[in-house]
Design a protein around this motif. Structure first.
Motif, PDB file in Angstrom:
ATOM      1  N   ARG A 110       0.813  -1.219   0.000  1.00  8.01           N
ATOM      2  CA  ARG A 110       0.000   0.000   0.000  1.00  8.01           C
ATOM      3  C   ARG A 110       0.843   1.264   0.000  1.00  8.01           C
ATOM      4  O   ARG A 110       0.387   2.314  -0.493  1.00  8.01           O
ATOM      5  CB  ARG A 110      -0.917   0.020   1.222  1.00  8.01           C
ATOM      6  N   LEU A 111       2.041   1.186   0.542  1.00  9.46           N
ATOM      7  CA  LEU A 111       2.833   2.380   0.800  1.00  9.46           C
ATOM      8  C   LEU A 111       3.074   3.241  -0.447  1.00  9.46           C
ATOM      9  O   LEU A 111       2.715   4.444  -0.455  1.00  9.46           O
ATOM     10  CB  LEU A 111       4.159   1.975   1.451  1.00  9.46           C
ATOM     11  N   PRO A 112       3.654   2.728  -1.541  1.00  8.16           N
ATOM     12  CA  PRO A 112       3.871   3.592  -2.705  1.00  8.16           C
ATOM     13  C   PRO A 112       2.564   3.998  -3.393  1.00  8.16           C
ATOM     14  O   PRO A 112       2.484   5.078  -3.984  1.00  8.16           O
ATOM     15  CB  PRO A 112       4.746   2.732  -3.625  1.00  8.16           C
ATOM     16  N   ARG A 113       1.560   3.181  -3.306  1.00 10.31           N
ATOM     17  CA  ARG A 113       0.284   3.501  -3.931  1.00 10.31           C
ATOM     18  C   ARG A 113      -0.418   4.640  -3.196  1.00 10.31           C
ATOM     19  O   ARG A 113      -1.056   5.506  -3.812  1.00 10.31           O
ATOM     20  CB  ARG A 113      -0.591   2.246  -3.973  1.00 10.31           C
ATOM     21  N   ALA A 114      -0.290   4.617  -1.861  1.00 11.38           N
ATOM     22  CA  ALA A 114      -0.863   5.722  -1.086  1.00 11.38           C
ATOM     23  C   ALA A 114      -0.077   7.002  -1.334  1.00 11.38           C
ATOM     24  O   ALA A 114      -0.659   8.109  -1.403  1.00 11.38           O
ATOM     25  CB  ALA A 114      -0.863   5.381   0.399  1.00 11.38           C
ATOM     26  N   ALA A 115       1.253   6.865  -1.470  1.00 12.42           N
ATOM     27  CA  ALA A 115       2.084   8.050  -1.701  1.00 12.42           C
ATOM     28  C   ALA A 115       1.786   8.683  -3.058  1.00 12.42           C
ATOM     29  O   ALA A 115       1.930   9.911  -3.233  1.00 12.42           O
ATOM     30  CB  ALA A 115       3.563   7.673  -1.604  1.00 12.42           C
ATOM     31  N   ALA A 116       1.371   7.868  -4.034  1.00 12.99           N
ATOM     32  CA  ALA A 116       1.116   8.383  -5.388  1.00 12.99           C
ATOM     33  C   ALA A 116       0.003   9.424  -5.413  1.00 12.99           C
ATOM     34  O   ALA A 116      -0.005  10.320  -6.274  1.00 12.99           O
ATOM     35  CB  ALA A 116       0.792   7.225  -6.322  1.00 12.99           C
ATOM     36  N   THR A 117      -0.942   9.345  -4.526  1.00  7.72           N
ATOM     37  CA  THR A 117      -2.088  10.261  -4.517  1.00  7.72           C
ATOM     38  C   THR A 117      -2.013  11.264  -3.378  1.00  7.72           C
ATOM     39  O   THR A 117      -2.977  12.006  -3.154  1.00  7.72           O
ATOM     40  CB  THR A 117      -3.390   9.455  -4.397  1.00  7.72           C
ATOM     41  N   ALA A 118      -0.913  11.305  -2.651  1.00  3.70           N
ATOM     42  CA  ALA A 118      -0.788  12.202  -1.490  1.00  3.70           C
ATOM     43  C   ALA A 118       0.014  13.437  -1.875  1.00  3.70           C
ATOM     44  O   ALA A 118       1.089  13.340  -2.473  1.00  3.70           O
ATOM     45  CB  ALA A 118      -0.106  11.477  -0.334  1.00  3.70           C
ATOM     46  N   ASP A 119      -0.520  14.594  -1.527  1.00  8.19           N
ATOM     47  CA  ASP A 119       0.201  15.844  -1.769  1.00  8.19           C
ATOM     48  C   ASP A 119       1.147  16.163  -0.615  1.00  8.19           C
ATOM     49  O   ASP A 119       2.120  16.907  -0.795  1.00  8.19           O
ATOM     50  CB  ASP A 119      -0.789  17.001  -1.946  1.00  8.19           C
TER      51      ASP A 119
END
Length: 298
Positions: A52-61
């Motif tokens: 989940r970590l990089p996928r969550a980071a992809a949409t986080a500003d």
């Protein structure tokens, strides 16, 4: 008691030594690697967090946009978030990330994390320098110094960084992944006393009995020496083997000779007593023949 005569081996023997056999079997038990059984499903939460970590980071500003459980586990800051975002927006980079996560699970599986009570058993008990890891019916032997004490925070942190690096992570993604592993760290294996006892029984049973050969002419016990129970056991075993294997004349000739000697002595004694004490002659004769019969029976 002291031996009244020297006893020699007349027929070759192979004498079991129970004490040495027991010692060797104990050594075999101690040499069995400690056995650890996997905790089923223990990696599920770790896999979920890492994937989940990089996928969550992809949409986080910003760091605050990342779910708290991920943010805290990875100890996220702006730099780590940026590195993970770069991975999360690239399909090929995400595939490579997932592949490294799979490798990390294999690495962690060969470096078991143990509870505070199980770690000493794996790292210190027994004489083997290996431990046996049992997972899904498959056994793997690994050096026992690869076991990690879950209660030792410093050890967990250092091990997490090393294992994540071995799995192929690098840079800021390595730091974030190592933080996740250290925060997640929980026993992946547990000590299995039942399976260990089975392995120890098998090792002890496979050990051969210790047998000491006794050659013909070898001294069992010398005259004047203290006779032990072990000496008596050897004397009895040698006597049985000799009687079973020797030619009949070798068994009976010494007895017949002894009988004849006692008979001659009885006759001489009776003749002497007939002259000096007629009433005692018959009693002496009976005693002498009784002694002869006892001699033959030995």
């Amino acid at each position: 008691d002291d031996a009244r005569e020297t006893r020699l081996v007349r027929a070759e023997l192979r004498i079991e030594t129970p004490e040495q056999t027991a010692t060797n079997r104990l050594v075999a038990r101690q040499a069995v690697p400690r056995v650890l059984t996997s905790n089923v499903g223990v990696f599920d939460a770790l896999v979920t967090t890492l994937e989940r970590l990089p996928r969550a980071a992809a949409t986080a500003d910003s760091v605050d946009d990342v779910p708290a459980e991920l943010r805290d586990a990875a100890n996220l800051d702006g730099d780590r978030l940026a590195a993970l975002r770069t991975i999360g927006v690239d399909e090929a980079a995400l595939d490579a990330w997932d592949a490294r996560v799979a490798v990390l699970l294999d690495v962690l599986d060969r470096n078991p994390i143990l509870s505070n009570s199980d770690w000493p058993r794996a790292a210190e008990q027994g004489t083997s320098r290996q431990i046996e890891l049992v997972r899904s019916g498959r056994s793997t032997l690994v050096p026992r110094d690869q076991a990690i004490d879950a209660a030792d925070a410093a050890s967990v942190e250092a091990s997490a960084a090393r294992l994540v690096r071995n799995a192929g992570f690098s840079g800021l993604s390595l730091e974030a992944s190592a933080s996740v592993v250290a925060a997640w760290a929980q026993p992946t294996y547990r000590f299995d006393p039942t399976l260990l006892a089975q392995r120890e029984d098998e090792a002890a049973a496979s050990g051969e009995e210790v047998v000491v050969p006794r050659a013909i002419g070898q001294t069992i016990v010398a005259r004047g020496e203290v006779v032990s129970e072990a000496d008596l056991a050897i004397v009895r075993a040698e006597r049985e083997r000799f009687r079973a294997e020797a030619d009949p004349w070798r068994v009976w000739l010494p007895r017949v000779a002894a009988f004849g000697a006692v008979g001659a002595l009885a006759a001489m004694t009776a003749a002497l007593l007939t002259v000096t004490a007629p009433g005692a002659a018959s009693r002496a004769t009976r005693a002498a023949w009784l002694a002869a019969a006892m001699t033959i029976g030995t």
